[in-house]
Design a protein around this motif. Sequence first.
Motif, PDB file in Angstrom:
ATOM      1  N   VAL A  50      39.905  66.872 -10.439  1.00  0.00           N
ATOM      2  CA  VAL A  50      40.382  65.255 -10.550  1.00  0.00           C
ATOM      3  C   VAL A  50      41.573  65.477 -11.700  1.00  0.00           C
ATOM      4  N   GLU A 117      35.682  67.058 -13.090  1.00  0.00           N
ATOM      5  CA  GLU A 117      36.209  65.970 -13.762  1.00  0.00           C
ATOM      6  C   GLU A 117      36.468  66.460 -15.325  1.00  0.00           C
ATOM      7  N   ASP A 118      37.100  65.696 -16.132  1.00  0.00           N
ATOM      8  CA  ASP A 118      37.170  66.129 -17.641  1.00  0.00           C
ATOM      9  C   ASP A 118      36.100  65.210 -18.273  1.00  0.00           C
TER      10      ASP A 118
HETATM   11 MG    MG Z   1      39.358  62.020 -15.504  1.00  0.00          MG
END
Ligand code: MG
Length: 203
Positions: A50, A117-118
């Motif tokens: 993402v 995802e972060d």
């Molecule tokens: Mg993100």
Amino acid sequence: YSLDHFVIPDHYETALSSVLIPHGVIMDRVEKLAKLIVQEATGPLVVCCVLKGGHQFFADLVNYIKKNVTRGGNSVPLSLEFIKVKSYSGETSGEVKLSLTDDECKEFAGKNILIVEDIIDTGKTMVQLLAKLKKYSPESVKVASLLIKKTPLSNGYIPDYVGFSIPNAFVVGYALDYNEYFRDLDHICVISEHGKEKYAIKN
Ligand code: MG
Ligand code: 5GP
Ligand code: MG
């Protein structure tokens, strides 16, 4: 941690209030997550980054998965996918829009997907993204998020793999940005009030 103990680019020195997770600690945790993912994989994986915040975690995670596989771990073929998710935060629906076309998403049918995802904050983005992807009949969808924020605004969503649970503060670094800055910082840090001013959007 105090900034004094770490290597910080000069342009960010006064823009941060503390180092929350040093780069070396991140790398160790990412290696461990890679091991778990390889152990639990049941077949080929489509690893889906993402963008943009997830890119550093994605790159290091994929590297560690490759190393783990070559060093005698479960043999897991990877294919790589990249996705940009736009959320319309202003709207009550909180709907997200994907950068992949309908045809590109159809490739997910029957596949084991790992979304990278972060950070999970309220969880809204991820819940919406998962709902969209599931319409394309993948075999399975798992989520690896480097960070999850402890916030009263959480919708209760918890990813399959989590690097670190963090306090309710705005963090930057290791590809997480503030107005597109701080992605070029290795450590995950808390931005300072001065930093928010210095890197504010200027018109
Ligand atoms: Mg993100
Ligand atoms: P959610 O939908 O879970 O509330 O928000 C997820 C997205 O908001 C993340 O993917 C990230 O882009 C952004 N975000 C949330 N908290 C932070 C933060 O502390 N720092 C940064 N740089 N982005 C954040
Ligand atoms: Mg951002």
